[in-house]
Design a protein around this motif. Sequence first.
Motif, PDB file in Angstrom:
ATOM      1  N   LEU A  41       0.819  -1.206   0.000  1.00 22.80           N
ATOM      2  CA  LEU A  41       0.000   0.000   0.000  1.00 22.80           C
ATOM      3  C   LEU A  41       0.860   1.265   0.000  1.00 22.80           C
ATOM      4  CD1 LEU A  41      -2.595  -1.072   2.721  1.00 22.80           C
ATOM      5  CD2 LEU A  41      -3.039  -0.910   0.258  1.00 22.80           C
ATOM      6  N   THR A  42       0.464   2.244  -0.779  1.00 20.49           N
ATOM      7  CA  THR A  42       1.084   3.568  -0.686  1.00 20.49           C
ATOM      8  C   THR A  42       0.569   4.248   0.576  1.00 20.49           C
ATOM      9  OG1 THR A  42      -0.705   4.692  -1.872  1.00 20.49           O
ATOM     10  CG2 THR A  42       1.082   3.735  -3.212  1.00 20.49           C
ATOM     11  N   ASP A  43       1.179   5.341   0.957  1.00 17.93           N
ATOM     12  CA  ASP A  43       0.719   6.060   2.148  1.00 17.93           C
ATOM     13  C   ASP A  43      -0.733   6.507   1.980  1.00 17.93           C
ATOM     14  OD1 ASP A  43       3.201   5.724   3.288  1.00 17.93           O
ATOM     15  OD2 ASP A  43       3.896   7.762   2.852  1.00 17.93           O
ATOM     16  N   HIS A  44      -1.068   6.982   0.799  1.00 21.39           N
ATOM     17  CA  HIS A  44      -2.437   7.437   0.547  1.00 21.39           C
ATOM     18  C   HIS A  44      -3.425   6.275   0.614  1.00 21.39           C
ATOM     19  CE1 HIS A  44      -5.661   9.951  -0.995  1.00 21.39           C
ATOM     20  NE2 HIS A  44      -5.935   9.013  -1.898  1.00 21.39           N
ATOM     21  N   GLU A  45      -3.065   5.146   0.023  1.00 18.84           N
ATOM     22  CA  GLU A  45      -3.938   3.973   0.075  1.00 18.84           C
ATOM     23  C   GLU A  45      -4.124   3.498   1.507  1.00 18.84           C
ATOM     24  OE1 GLU A  45      -2.838   2.012  -4.295  1.00 18.84           O
ATOM     25  OE2 GLU A  45      -1.673   1.491  -2.497  1.00 18.84           O
ATOM     26  N   ALA A  46      -3.038   3.525   2.282  1.00 24.43           N
ATOM     27  CA  ALA A  46      -3.114   3.099   3.680  1.00 24.43           C
ATOM     28  C   ALA A  46      -4.051   3.997   4.475  1.00 24.43           C
ATOM     29  CB  ALA A  46      -1.716   3.097   4.301  1.00 24.43           C
ATOM     30  N   GLU A  47      -3.990   5.304   4.242  1.00 22.31           N
ATOM     31  CA  GLU A  47      -4.885   6.235   4.931  1.00 22.31           C
ATOM     32  C   GLU A  47      -6.338   6.008   4.519  1.00 22.31           C
ATOM     33  OE1 GLU A  47      -4.440   8.450   7.403  1.00 22.31           O
ATOM     34  OE2 GLU A  47      -2.427   7.597   7.559  1.00 22.31           O
ATOM     35  N   MET A  48      -6.550   5.657   3.257  1.00 18.05           N
ATOM     36  CA  MET A  48      -7.906   5.355   2.804  1.00 18.05           C
ATOM     37  C   MET A  48      -8.442   4.100   3.491  1.00 18.05           C
ATOM     38  SD  MET A  48      -8.147   6.254  -1.269  1.00 18.05           S
ATOM     39  CE  MET A  48      -9.911   5.883  -1.289  1.00 18.05           C
ATOM     40  N   ILE A  49      -7.613   3.063   3.573  1.00 16.63           N
ATOM     41  CA  ILE A  49      -8.023   1.832   4.256  1.00 16.63           C
ATOM     42  C   ILE A  49      -8.357   2.127   5.715  1.00 16.63           C
ATOM     43  CG2 ILE A  49      -7.244  -0.427   5.082  1.00 16.63           C
ATOM     44  CD1 ILE A  49      -7.840  -0.457   2.132  1.00 16.63           C
ATOM     45  N   ALA A  51      -9.373   4.938   7.019  1.00 16.80           N
ATOM     46  CA  ALA A  51     -10.630   5.692   7.079  1.00 16.80           C
ATOM     47  C   ALA A  51     -11.828   4.785   6.827  1.00 16.80           C
ATOM     48  CB  ALA A  51     -10.606   6.828   6.055  1.00 16.80           C
ATOM     49  N   ILE A  52     -11.711   3.885   5.860  1.00 10.17           N
ATOM     50  CA  ILE A  52     -12.797   2.954   5.562  1.00 10.17           C
ATOM     51  C   ILE A  52     -13.018   2.005   6.742  1.00 10.17           C
ATOM     52  CG2 ILE A  52     -13.476   1.018   4.060  1.00 10.17           C
ATOM     53  CD1 ILE A  52     -11.950   2.535   1.783  1.00 10.17           C
ATOM     54  N   ALA A  53     -11.913   1.563   7.352  1.00  6.84           N
ATOM     55  CA  ALA A  53     -12.009   0.658   8.499  1.00  6.84           C
ATOM     56  C   ALA A  53     -12.761   1.304   9.658  1.00  6.84           C
ATOM     57  CB  ALA A  53     -10.610   0.231   8.948  1.00  6.84           C
ATOM     58  N   ARG A  54     -12.546   2.595   9.873  1.00  3.36           N
ATOM     59  CA  ARG A  54     -13.272   3.292  10.944  1.00  3.36           C
ATOM     60  C   ARG A  54     -14.776   3.107  10.796  1.00  3.36           C
ATOM     61  NH1 ARG A  54      -9.859   8.024   9.958  1.00  3.36           N
ATOM     62  NH2 ARG A  54      -8.246   8.163  11.572  1.00  3.36           N
ATOM     63  N   HIS A  55     -15.253   3.209   9.568  1.00  2.00           N
ATOM     64  CA  HIS A  55     -16.689   3.075   9.320  1.00  2.00           C
ATOM     65  C   HIS A  55     -17.163   1.628   9.474  1.00  2.00           C
ATOM     66  CE1 HIS A  55     -17.225   7.195   7.945  1.00  2.00           C
ATOM     67  NE2 HIS A  55     -16.181   7.059   7.139  1.00  2.00           N
ATOM     68  N   ILE A  56     -16.367   0.697   9.000  1.00  2.00           N
ATOM     69  CA  ILE A  56     -16.801  -0.699   8.979  1.00  2.00           C
ATOM     70  C   ILE A  56     -16.810  -1.327  10.369  1.00  2.00           C
ATOM     71  CG2 ILE A  56     -16.137  -3.011   8.166  1.00  2.00           C
ATOM     72  CD1 ILE A  56     -15.429  -1.714   5.496  1.00  2.00           C
ATOM     73  N   VAL A  57     -15.796  -1.030  11.187  1.00  2.00           N
ATOM     74  CA  VAL A  57     -15.747  -1.621  12.531  1.00  2.00           C
ATOM     75  C   VAL A  57     -16.201  -0.651  13.610  1.00  2.00           C
ATOM     76  CG1 VAL A  57     -13.954  -3.247  11.880  1.00  2.00           C
ATOM     77  CG2 VAL A  57     -13.291  -1.049  12.874  1.00  2.00           C
ATOM     78  N   TYR A  58     -16.530   0.580  13.222  1.00  2.00           N
ATOM     79  CA  TYR A  58     -17.012   1.597  14.147  1.00  2.00           C
ATOM     80  C   TYR A  58     -16.054   1.743  15.336  1.00  2.00           C
ATOM     81  CZ  TYR A  58     -20.503   4.626  16.295  1.00  2.00           C
ATOM     82  OH  TYR A  58     -21.161   5.701  16.836  1.00  2.00           O
ATOM     83  N   ASP A  59     -14.800   2.000  15.013  1.00  2.00           N
ATOM     84  CA  ASP A  59     -13.759   2.110  16.035  1.00  2.00           C
ATOM     85  C   ASP A  59     -12.773   3.179  15.599  1.00  2.00           C
ATOM     86  OD1 ASP A  59     -11.792   1.634  18.032  1.00  2.00           O
ATOM     87  OD2 ASP A  59     -12.303  -0.494  18.069  1.00  2.00           O
ATOM     88  N   GLU A  60     -12.344   3.993  16.539  1.00  2.00           N
ATOM     89  CA  GLU A  60     -11.424   5.092  16.233  1.00  2.00           C
ATOM     90  C   GLU A  60     -10.005   4.826  16.734  1.00  2.00           C
ATOM     91  OE1 GLU A  60     -11.878   7.911  14.629  1.00  2.00           O
ATOM     92  OE2 GLU A  60     -14.044   8.019  14.373  1.00  2.00           O
ATOM     93  N   ARG A  61      -9.793   3.722  17.436  1.00  2.00           N
ATOM     94  CA  ARG A  61      -8.497   3.511  18.084  1.00  2.00           C
ATOM     95  C   ARG A  61      -7.400   3.258  17.054  1.00  2.00           C
ATOM     96  NH1 ARG A  61     -10.606  -0.842  22.371  1.00  2.00           N
ATOM     97  NH2 ARG A  61     -11.836  -1.372  20.507  1.00  2.00           N
ATOM     98  N   LYS A  62      -6.467   4.203  17.001  1.00  2.00           N
ATOM     99  CA  LYS A  62      -5.423   4.168  15.977  1.00  2.00           C
ATOM    100  C   LYS A  62      -4.548   2.928  16.090  1.00  2.00           C
ATOM    101  CE  LYS A  62      -3.879   6.752  12.517  1.00  2.00           C
ATOM    102  NZ  LYS A  62      -3.113   7.994  12.707  1.00  2.00           N
ATOM    103  N   GLU A  63      -4.270   2.469  17.342  1.00  2.00           N
ATOM    104  CA  GLU A  63      -3.380   1.321  17.491  1.00  2.00           C
ATOM    105  C   GLU A  63      -3.996   0.054  16.894  1.00  2.00           C
ATOM    106  OE1 GLU A  63      -5.794   1.487  21.371  1.00  2.00           O
ATOM    107  OE2 GLU A  63      -4.942   2.874  19.892  1.00  2.00           O
ATOM    108  N   GLN A 123     -18.386  10.203   3.516  1.00  2.00           N
ATOM    109  CA  GLN A 123     -17.642   8.955   3.313  1.00  2.00           C
ATOM    110  C   GLN A 123     -18.555   7.751   3.509  1.00  2.00           C
ATOM    111  OE1 GLN A 123     -14.344   8.992   6.030  1.00  2.00           O
ATOM    112  NE2 GLN A 123     -13.097  10.372   4.771  1.00  2.00           N
ATOM    113  N   LEU A 124     -19.302   7.767   4.590  1.00  2.00           N
ATOM    114  CA  LEU A 124     -20.197   6.656   4.899  1.00  2.00           C
ATOM    115  C   LEU A 124     -21.249   6.476   3.813  1.00  2.00           C
ATOM    116  CD1 LEU A 124     -21.047   4.436   6.833  1.00  2.00           C
ATOM    117  CD2 LEU A 124     -22.387   6.127   8.110  1.00  2.00           C
ATOM    118  N   THR A 125     -21.777   7.575   3.324  1.00  2.00           N
ATOM    119  CA  THR A 125     -22.783   7.509   2.256  1.00  2.00           C
ATOM    120  C   THR A 125     -22.213   6.850   1.011  1.00  2.00           C
ATOM    121  OG1 THR A 125     -23.947   9.467   3.069  1.00  2.00           O
ATOM    122  CG2 THR A 125     -24.307   8.860   0.763  1.00  2.00           C
ATOM    123  N   LEU A 126     -20.991   7.207   0.633  1.00  2.00           N
ATOM    124  CA  LEU A 126     -20.360   6.599  -0.539  1.00  2.00           C
ATOM    125  C   LEU A 126     -20.154   5.099  -0.341  1.00  2.00           C
ATOM    126  CD1 LEU A 126     -17.641   9.126  -1.783  1.00  2.00           C
ATOM    127  CD2 LEU A 126     -20.027   8.924  -2.459  1.00  2.00           C
TER     128      LEU A 126
END
Length: 200
Positions: A41-49, A51-63, A123-126
């Motif tokens: 993954l590029t840095d941009h792709e990793a940030e997208m993943i 962000a998408i993960a936040r929505h899917i698992v409903y979790d904000e914990r960065k670690e 993001q969630l709507t998309l």
Amino acid sequence: MQENRTRYPSYNMLNEKEHWDEHTREIVLKRLGPFDKNKFLTDHEAEMILAIARHIVYDERKEILNYVVHHLDSALASPIGEDQRKTGTPPRDILIRRGLKAIDKLAEKKLGASFLEIDITEQLTLLEELDKGKAMPFSEWQKIPQKELFKKLATEIVSAYYSHPVVWSEIGYGGPAYPRGYVRVERYLTDPWEAKRDEA
């Protein structure tokens, strides 16, 4: 978002790590980080993943989200193929790389900014539109099936999320328990070291 995530607030399955064999302990503890630089993954792709993960698992914990990204990156960089995929769907690495670009293009066309620049509600709507296969049509979707893209992202993200030791503790899972094993499971009982719900 993180409040009341568990019925086992005082349980930490990592307290049992000394009962695991060395190889198992090494595998599990590596999931806590730190993680190597992404191989696929590029840095941009990793940030997208992330962000998408936040929505899917409903979790904000960065670690935990960082582990999810690392886990997916490792899978995409591995020469070992995926177990199965629907006919007409590109291989996982192509599906996700081109899919992330298509998601960015979708955000640009619909909202005038990249996926990471729009707000979380947009993001969630998309993502909901992708899940239903009803995102704004354009040429990329002819090669990247919307529903399969969302399904693959969701499957990979959820699988990684529920393999993190902190999440194991929260759902009351006692971990690999090797070599001692789950002794009482055949009698529908729990072993003394397994999670017990805290008294209300």
